[in-house]
Enzyme design. Structure first.
Site, PDB file in Angstrom:
ATOM      1  N   LYS A  13      -7.996  -1.398  11.198  1.00 41.85           N
ATOM      2  CA  LYS A  13      -7.258  -1.826   9.985  1.00 41.85           C
ATOM      3  C   LYS A  13      -6.075  -0.892   9.749  1.00 41.85           C
ATOM      4  CE  LYS A  13      -6.376  -2.203   5.377  1.00 41.85           C
ATOM      5  NZ  LYS A  13      -5.606  -1.323   4.487  1.00 41.85           N
ATOM      6  N   HIS A  57      -2.674   9.886  -0.166  1.00 47.63           N
ATOM      7  CA  HIS A  57      -2.702   8.535  -0.713  1.00 47.63           C
ATOM      8  C   HIS A  57      -2.564   8.561  -2.228  1.00 47.63           C
ATOM      9  CE1 HIS A  57      -3.678   4.292  -0.643  1.00 47.63           C
ATOM     10  NE2 HIS A  57      -4.472   4.509  -1.682  1.00 47.63           N
ATOM     11  N   GLU A 101       0.857  -1.203   0.000  1.00 46.68           N
ATOM     12  CA  GLU A 101       0.000   0.000   0.000  1.00 46.68           C
ATOM     13  C   GLU A 101       0.889   1.248   0.000  1.00 46.68           C
ATOM     14  OE1 GLU A 101      -3.341  -0.302   2.711  1.00 46.68           O
ATOM     15  OE2 GLU A 101      -3.559   1.872   2.735  1.00 46.68           O
ATOM     16  N   ASP A 144       4.678 -14.139  12.175  1.00 45.47           N
ATOM     17  CA  ASP A 144       3.389 -14.680  11.753  1.00 45.47           C
ATOM     18  C   ASP A 144       2.322 -13.594  11.914  1.00 45.47           C
ATOM     19  OD1 ASP A 144       0.979 -15.973  11.508  1.00 45.47           O
ATOM     20  OD2 ASP A 144       1.492 -17.655  12.806  1.00 45.47           O
TER      21      ASP A 144
HETATM   22  C1  MEV Z   1      -6.291   2.590   4.832  1.00 43.28           C
HETATM   23  O1  MEV Z   1      -5.522   1.461   4.503  1.00 43.28           O
HETATM   24  C2  MEV Z   1      -6.413   2.754   6.325  1.00 43.28           C
HETATM   25  C3  MEV Z   1      -7.360   3.866   6.781  1.00 43.28           C
HETATM   26  O2  MEV Z   1      -8.643   3.679   6.195  1.00 43.28           O
HETATM   27  C4  MEV Z   1      -7.448   3.801   8.291  1.00 43.28           C
HETATM   28  C5  MEV Z   1      -8.502   4.689   8.903  1.00 43.28           C
HETATM   29  O3  MEV Z   1      -9.488   5.035   8.233  1.00 43.28           O
HETATM   30  O4  MEV Z   1      -8.333   4.988  10.107  1.00 43.28           O
HETATM   31  C6  MEV Z   1      -6.875   5.215   6.324  1.00 43.28           C
END
Ligand code: MEV
Length: 416
Positions: free
Chosen positions: A253, A368, A75, A269
């Site tokens: 995430k 991003h 990413e 792992d």
């Molecule tokens: C993207 O990989 C992760 C985010 O969506 C985390 C978040 O929204 O806190 C940017």
């Protein structure tokens, strides 16, 4: 550390490797690859190596020590976000008391569950002694079985014996499973029941790491009012995550973006770490954020904390055979497993901070997409010397589609 690392992202790959070498982060500059012969012995039906980019996150200060953190991830914005975040948050304080693995023996078909429970409770010490028979080398290294506890599943025909084991710097899954299978027959005899499962648990409630930051307002923005707004919004965003599982999953995430990338780079792992993190996030019966962010208006600081299980290792398994895992650990100055756990938790906290800060200010797409633009340029067919001009033009137009990139390429090449 010299300031050679300044604007590391603007250096060529060879320059970056030289900087690492000159600053004693690595010994040689030879390319490291996973040898096919080693890989073929790691898994069944091996055919080739799957590759991911490995980059370095800068600016980390953890417990007053500087770190350069290897991260393996596809990413585009994760490493940039980690480096930026680390610069803002400053020193990250961490704490880990123990790093024990846990295994369980699940019994069923119980003629008398209370008798079985009492029998196991009365023989806990004996069972613990028996478990030590098969982990002498771990005991010699200062670890080994620590504690046994029993749980009755009321109104269900299940009784479980849990054992915690200090696996030292290893992940210890094999040791734990060996111990469980070794004591299982004995446990069955005492309980007068059959076990249906003898297996490690990935709910690592006895490997908890805390990492914590206190960010002064001036690190969030030059304008005080804006800084207060950012701090309050980060607090609110976390509060909201705890109310809504749709948001909370994404919140966590983002944390795992950083954690998995370091886990992967160091040969750990990451599935165990993921499973452990998400089960811990649900420990109180409701899926919750793994971080807390609170603005302290009196002290004018934003306080952030992560509390997360971190079942990582620095020896054994993949780590001992994967050359890139070993290389990544050497970049981290060969930490022991507890230290590595603290480093990884710190990265998770910073990654979360960066995501939240972007979300409550410019939005996530600005940073991003400008990084993703390189992948778009490559997808559009740009050769290495064409990538940067295409990326710059995409950024200028604020358009990030492959069609746009193709059009720009045509223009650069002077094609009709
Ligand atoms: C993207 O990989 C992760 C985010 O969506 C985390 C978040 O929204 O806190 C940017």
């Amino acid at each position: 550390m010299k300031n050679d690392f300044y604007k590391f992202y603007n250096k060529t790959i060879d320059e970056r490797i030289d900087i690492l070498k000159n600053n004693n982060f690595i010994n040689d500059t030879n390319e490291i690859n996973l040898d096919k012969k080693i890989a073929n012995n790691m898994i069944e039906n091996y055919v080739l190596n799957y590759q991911l980019p490995l980059g370095l996150a800068m600016n980390f200060i953890i417990d007053d020590e500087r770190y350069i953190v290897p991260m393996a991830i596809e990413e585009p914005s994760v490493i940039a976000a980690a480096s930026n975040g680390a610069k803002i948050v400053g020193n990250i304080k961490t704490k880990i008391e123990r790093k024990y693995g846990i295994g369980q023996i699940v019994l069923t078909n119980l003629p008398d569950i209370n008798n079985a429970f009492n029998g196991l409770m009365n023989n806990k010490d004996l069972i613990l002694e028996k478990s030590k028979e098969v982990c002498q080398s771990m005991i010699k290294r200062g670890g080994g079985p620590k504690e046994i506890w029993i749980k009755k599943f009321e109104n269900e025909d299940f009784l479980t014996l849990y054992i915690s084991i200090d696996t030292c710097d290893a992940m210890g899954a094999n040791t734990i499973n060996t111990v469980l299978e070794h004591i299982s027959k004995y446990v069955e005899e005492i309980a007068n029941a059959k076990s249906i499962l003898n297996i490690i648990s990935n709910y690592n409630s006895k490997s908890i790491v805390k990492a914590q930051v206190n960010i002064p307002l001036d690190k969030l923005s030059n304008k005080k009012s804006e800084a207060i707004e950012i701090a309050k919004k980060i607090e609110l965003a976390t509060k909201y995550a705890n109310l809504d599982i749709y948001r909370c999953a994404t919140h966590n995430k983002g944390i795992m973006n950083g954690i998995d990338a370091v886990a992967l780079a160091t040969g750990n792992d990451w599935r165990a770490i993921e499973s452990s993190a998400h089960s811990y996030a649900s420990k109180d019966g409701k899926y919750q954020a793994l971080t807390t962010w609170l603005y302290d208006g009196e002290k004018e600081v934003l306080n952030g904390e992560i509390e997360i299980p971190m079942p990582v290792a620095t020896v054994g398994g993949t780590i001992s055979v994967h050359p890139i895992g070993k290389w990544a650990l050497s970049v981290l100055k060969n930490p022991d497993a507890k230290r590595l756990a603290c480093i990884i938790a710190a990265v998770g906290l910073v990654q979360n901070f960066s995501a939240l800060k972007a979300l409550v200010t410019d939005g996530i797409q600005k940073g991003h997409m400008s990084l993703h633009a390189k992948t778009i340029a490559i997808q559009a067919g740009a050769k290495s010397d064409e990538i940067n001009p295409v990326v710059m033009e995409l950024a200028k137009l604020k358009k990030y589609s492959i069609t746009d990139a193709k059009e720009i390429l045509h223009k650069i090449r002077g094609e009709k």
